[in-house]
Design a protein around this motif. Sequence first.
Motif, PDB file in Angstrom:
ATOM      1  N   SER A  52       0.497  -1.293   0.130  1.00 23.12           N
ATOM      2  CA  SER A  52       0.460   0.095   0.142  1.00 23.12           C
ATOM      3  C   SER A  52       0.798   1.165  -0.008  1.00 23.12           C
ATOM      4  CB  SER A  52      -1.294  -0.268   1.125  1.00 23.12           C
ATOM      5  OG  SER A  52      -0.493   0.254   2.536  1.00 23.12           O
ATOM      6  N   MET A  53       2.325   1.073  -0.245  1.00 25.92           N
ATOM      7  CA  MET A  53       2.969   2.030   0.488  1.00 25.92           C
ATOM      8  C   MET A  53       3.315   2.758  -1.202  1.00 25.92           C
ATOM      9  SD  MET A  53       3.397   3.638   3.296  1.00 25.92           S
ATOM     10  CE  MET A  53       4.983   4.577   3.922  1.00 25.92           C
ATOM     11  N   THR A  54       3.485   2.254  -1.832  1.00 25.42           N
ATOM     12  CA  THR A  54       3.286   2.181  -3.225  1.00 25.42           C
ATOM     13  C   THR A  54       2.085   3.583  -3.898  1.00 25.42           C
ATOM     14  OG1 THR A  54       2.031   0.277  -4.155  1.00 25.42           O
ATOM     15  CG2 THR A  54       4.294   0.486  -3.436  1.00 25.42           C
ATOM     16  N   ALA A  55       1.056   3.283  -3.425  1.00 21.75           N
ATOM     17  CA  ALA A  55      -0.406   3.736  -4.161  1.00 21.75           C
ATOM     18  C   ALA A  55       0.225   5.287  -3.583  1.00 21.75           C
ATOM     19  CB  ALA A  55      -1.592   4.174  -2.257  1.00 21.75           C
ATOM     20  N   ARG A  56      -0.118   5.717  -4.519  1.00 19.49           N
ATOM     21  CA  ARG A  56       0.164   7.119  -5.150  1.00 19.49           C
ATOM     22  C   ARG A  56      -1.017   8.772  -4.699  1.00 19.49           C
ATOM     23  NH1 ARG A  56       4.582   7.000  -9.202  1.00 19.49           N
ATOM     24  NH2 ARG A  56       3.822   8.848 -10.322  1.00 19.49           N
ATOM     25  N   ASP A  57      -0.568   9.073  -3.814  1.00 19.24           N
ATOM     26  CA  ASP A  57      -1.412  10.114  -3.286  1.00 19.24           C
ATOM     27  C   ASP A  57      -0.636  11.772  -2.996  1.00 19.24           C
ATOM     28  OD1 ASP A  57      -0.260   9.036  -1.339  1.00 19.24           O
ATOM     29  OD2 ASP A  57      -2.378   8.210  -0.321  1.00 19.24           O
ATOM     30  N   ARG A  65       3.326  11.567  -6.821  1.00 16.23           N
ATOM     31  CA  ARG A  65       4.218  10.202  -6.449  1.00 16.23           C
ATOM     32  C   ARG A  65       3.845   9.005  -5.518  1.00 16.23           C
ATOM     33  NH1 ARG A  65       4.689  15.182  -4.335  1.00 16.23           N
ATOM     34  NH2 ARG A  65       4.784  15.731  -1.878  1.00 16.23           N
ATOM     35  N   SER A  66       4.306   8.634  -4.889  1.00 15.34           N
ATOM     36  CA  SER A  66       3.677   7.510  -3.698  1.00 15.34           C
ATOM     37  C   SER A  66       4.581   7.916  -2.711  1.00 15.34           C
ATOM     38  CB  SER A  66       4.608   6.566  -4.836  1.00 15.34           C
ATOM     39  OG  SER A  66       6.109   6.162  -4.220  1.00 15.34           O
ATOM     40  N   ARG A  67       3.490   7.508  -2.025  1.00 17.30           N
ATOM     41  CA  ARG A  67       3.857   7.525  -0.491  1.00 17.30           C
ATOM     42  C   ARG A  67       4.841   7.136  -0.003  1.00 17.30           C
ATOM     43  NH1 ARG A  67      -1.780   4.172   1.831  1.00 17.30           N
ATOM     44  NH2 ARG A  67      -3.480   5.664   0.813  1.00 17.30           N
ATOM     45  N   LEU A  68       5.867   6.018  -0.323  1.00 18.22           N
ATOM     46  CA  LEU A  68       7.385   5.182  -0.231  1.00 18.22           C
ATOM     47  C   LEU A  68       8.291   7.125  -1.167  1.00 18.22           C
ATOM     48  CD1 LEU A  68       8.911   3.541   0.543  1.00 18.22           C
ATOM     49  CD2 LEU A  68       9.488   2.497  -1.459  1.00 18.22           C
ATOM     50  N   ARG A 176       9.867   1.216  27.917  1.00 17.41           N
ATOM     51  CA  ARG A 176      11.378   2.228  27.395  1.00 17.41           C
ATOM     52  C   ARG A 176      11.241   2.843  26.124  1.00 17.41           C
ATOM     53  NH1 ARG A 176      10.853  -3.475  28.942  1.00 17.41           N
ATOM     54  NH2 ARG A 176      11.527  -3.825  26.578  1.00 17.41           N
ATOM     55  N   THR A 177      10.631   2.634  25.524  1.00 17.71           N
ATOM     56  CA  THR A 177      10.791   3.400  24.196  1.00 17.71           C
ATOM     57  C   THR A 177      10.149   4.851  23.903  1.00 17.71           C
ATOM     58  OG1 THR A 177       9.332   2.151  23.381  1.00 17.71           O
ATOM     59  CG2 THR A 177      11.058   1.438  23.344  1.00 17.71           C
ATOM     60  N   ALA A 178      10.859   5.846  23.208  1.00 16.09           N
ATOM     61  CA  ALA A 178       9.646   6.313  23.053  1.00 16.09           C
ATOM     62  C   ALA A 178       9.876   7.424  21.807  1.00 16.09           C
ATOM     63  CB  ALA A 178      10.599   7.802  23.513  1.00 16.09           C
ATOM     64  N   GLY A 179       9.162   7.675  21.290  1.00 14.76           N
ATOM     65  CA  GLY A 179       9.168   8.057  19.681  1.00 14.76           C
ATOM     66  C   GLY A 179       7.692   8.938  19.065  1.00 14.76           C
ATOM     67  N   VAL A 180       7.520   8.723  17.405  1.00 13.75           N
ATOM     68  CA  VAL A 180       6.691   9.049  16.626  1.00 13.75           C
ATOM     69  C   VAL A 180       6.538   8.260  15.916  1.00 13.75           C
ATOM     70  CG1 VAL A 180       7.232  11.468  17.470  1.00 13.75           C
ATOM     71  CG2 VAL A 180       8.175  10.481  15.025  1.00 13.75           C
ATOM     72  N   ILE A 181       4.988   8.093  15.446  1.00  8.78           N
ATOM     73  CA  ILE A 181       4.223   7.111  13.998  1.00  8.78           C
ATOM     74  C   ILE A 181       4.186   8.748  13.548  1.00  8.78           C
ATOM     75  CG2 ILE A 181       2.610   6.027  13.549  1.00  8.78           C
ATOM     76  CD1 ILE A 181       2.701   4.913  15.961  1.00  8.78           C
ATOM     77  N   LEU A 182       4.978   8.363  11.983  1.00  6.73           N
ATOM     78  CA  LEU A 182       4.930   9.029  10.905  1.00  6.73           C
ATOM     79  C   LEU A 182       3.117   8.112   9.779  1.00  6.73           C
ATOM     80  CD1 LEU A 182       7.989  10.480  10.275  1.00  6.73           C
ATOM     81  CD2 LEU A 182       6.382  11.632  11.690  1.00  6.73           C
ATOM     82  N   GLY A 183       2.126   9.553   9.953  1.00  7.99           N
ATOM     83  CA  GLY A 183       0.766   8.829   8.773  1.00  7.99           C
ATOM     84  C   GLY A 183       1.089   9.651   7.709  1.00  7.99           C
ATOM     85  N   ALA A 184       1.297   7.646   6.407  1.00  8.89           N
ATOM     86  CA  ALA A 184       2.058   8.285   5.586  1.00  8.89           C
ATOM     87  C   ALA A 184       0.600   7.939   4.476  1.00  8.89           C
ATOM     88  CB  ALA A 184       2.345   6.874   4.932  1.00  8.89           C
ATOM     89  N   GLY A 185       0.198   9.321   3.161  1.00  2.09           N
ATOM     90  CA  GLY A 185      -1.260   8.892   2.529  1.00  2.09           C
ATOM     91  C   GLY A 185      -1.991   9.952   3.105  1.00  2.09           C
ATOM     92  N   ILE A 192      -4.108   0.665  -5.250  1.00  2.00           N
ATOM     93  CA  ILE A 192      -2.960   0.102  -4.641  1.00  2.00           C
ATOM     94  C   ILE A 192      -2.605  -0.411  -5.912  1.00  2.00           C
ATOM     95  CG2 ILE A 192      -1.507  -2.009  -3.106  1.00  2.00           C
ATOM     96  CD1 ILE A 192      -4.294  -1.369  -1.206  1.00  2.00           C
ATOM     97  N   PRO A 193      -1.258   0.045  -6.211  1.00  8.19           N
ATOM     98  CA  PRO A 193      -0.847  -0.746  -7.686  1.00  8.19           C
ATOM     99  C   PRO A 193      -0.719  -1.657  -7.324  1.00  8.19           C
ATOM    100  CG  PRO A 193       0.114   1.211  -7.412  1.00  8.19           C
ATOM    101  CD  PRO A 193      -0.161   1.237  -6.100  1.00  8.19           C
ATOM    102  N   LYS A 194      -0.313  -2.574  -8.163  1.00  9.88           N
ATOM    103  CA  LYS A 194      -0.029  -4.584  -8.661  1.00  9.88           C
ATOM    104  C   LYS A 194       0.915  -4.441  -9.368  1.00  9.88           C
ATOM    105  CE  LYS A 194      -3.851  -7.066 -10.240  1.00  9.88           C
ATOM    106  NZ  LYS A 194      -4.809  -7.605 -10.309  1.00  9.88           N
ATOM    107  N   TYR A 195       1.439  -5.247  -9.586  1.00 16.09           N
ATOM    108  CA  TYR A 195       2.787  -5.634 -10.211  1.00 16.09           C
ATOM    109  C   TYR A 195       3.239  -6.763 -10.114  1.00 16.09           C
ATOM    110  CZ  TYR A 195       4.062  -0.757  -8.367  1.00 16.09           C
ATOM    111  OH  TYR A 195       3.766   0.254  -7.869  1.00 16.09           O
ATOM    112  N   ASP A 196       3.550  -7.059 -11.828  1.00 16.34           N
ATOM    113  CA  ASP A 196       3.556  -9.016 -11.950  1.00 16.34           C
ATOM    114  C   ASP A 196       5.174  -9.365 -11.073  1.00 16.34           C
ATOM    115  OD1 ASP A 196       6.111  -7.815 -13.570  1.00 16.34           O
ATOM    116  OD2 ASP A 196       5.215  -8.517 -15.509  1.00 16.34           O
TER     117      ASP A 196
END
Length: 338
Positions: A52-57, A65-68, A176-185, A192-196
């Motif tokens: 799904s990270m290849t989706a282009r939005d 361009r894609s989310r990636l 024990r961990t700190a940090g952030v989540i970055l929401g893509a899209g 969702i693109p499909k590849y062979d």
Amino acid sequence: MRTASTDRRQIDPALWLLLGALGFALLAALGLATQEERRVRNLFVVVDLTRSMTARDYGKGAKVRSRLDEAKWVVTEIARKLPCGSRIGLGLFTERRSFPLIEPVEVCENFPPFADAVAALNWRMAWEGDSRVVRGLSSAQELVTRLGADLVFVTDGHEAPPLPVAGRRRAENPDRTAGVILGAGGAKLVPIPKYDESGRAIGFYSLPDIAAGARVSIATPGSTGGEYHPRNNPVGNLAATSTEHLTQVREGYLREIAAEAGLGYAPLGDLPAIEAALESHTGTNVLKAPRSLSPVFAAAALIFLIAAHGANHLFVWRRAVASPRGDRNHPRNGAFRR
């Protein structure tokens, strides 16, 4: 009457400026430095490489361009803005596991190879098509705990297979961990693109492509579904109105699991929001580091050199204006003194 001493006095400003430029240049060459305190971070970035990270939005028109691609640009910018002395590492997430690629390294000395590694991220590096976000997040938390870093987890929150009817597992908060989540899209559903097998685009996933049965996932066309079973088919038959074959950023879901895991959240494309989230949800260490004074001295030398050049031109112009050649009574101008 003009004297030699008068000319020497007029040369003095340019001469002194040249001497000043030479002095500052010598100071720059000495490599003098002062000590300063810096607030540095230790980050480990995990990027979702599922399909799904290849989706282009992101972007519009020919520049879409894609989310990636957006994730790679944002991660590079995060690294670029970290102060020297900070450390940053890189990993990837697919299926249910986060895998380290680069352990945290000093950002200024290693920025070019780090940026190259980020640019090389590709969906083909994923070893499975599944995307179990909560488990991937838990795996990433284990990684950063071992590495002693704070987590930056980049994902769109798209679960494949879909979340089971009975509900999802809760995100872990190991405290024990700190940090952030970055929401893509984006908020709009996109295909969702499909590849062979050769990696060539062959269209987009449709609802029948979402396989059901013992292993529900994005699969090859022709997969069939079955009735609900808590183990073998936890999502049951997907309704014809389901949008599981489309994708959007699951912001509400990501904020929910971020809160459960004790992490912050920010949209991927919003750099100011990302900086604010990093400031609030990641730690800093105070590092005493040398700060080179050579750039300051070199800049001063350049300024003095430019000023000397200007002063010299001004002196030549003034001398030309005051020259006897401008006197009509001068013999060279066709007149004679009495």
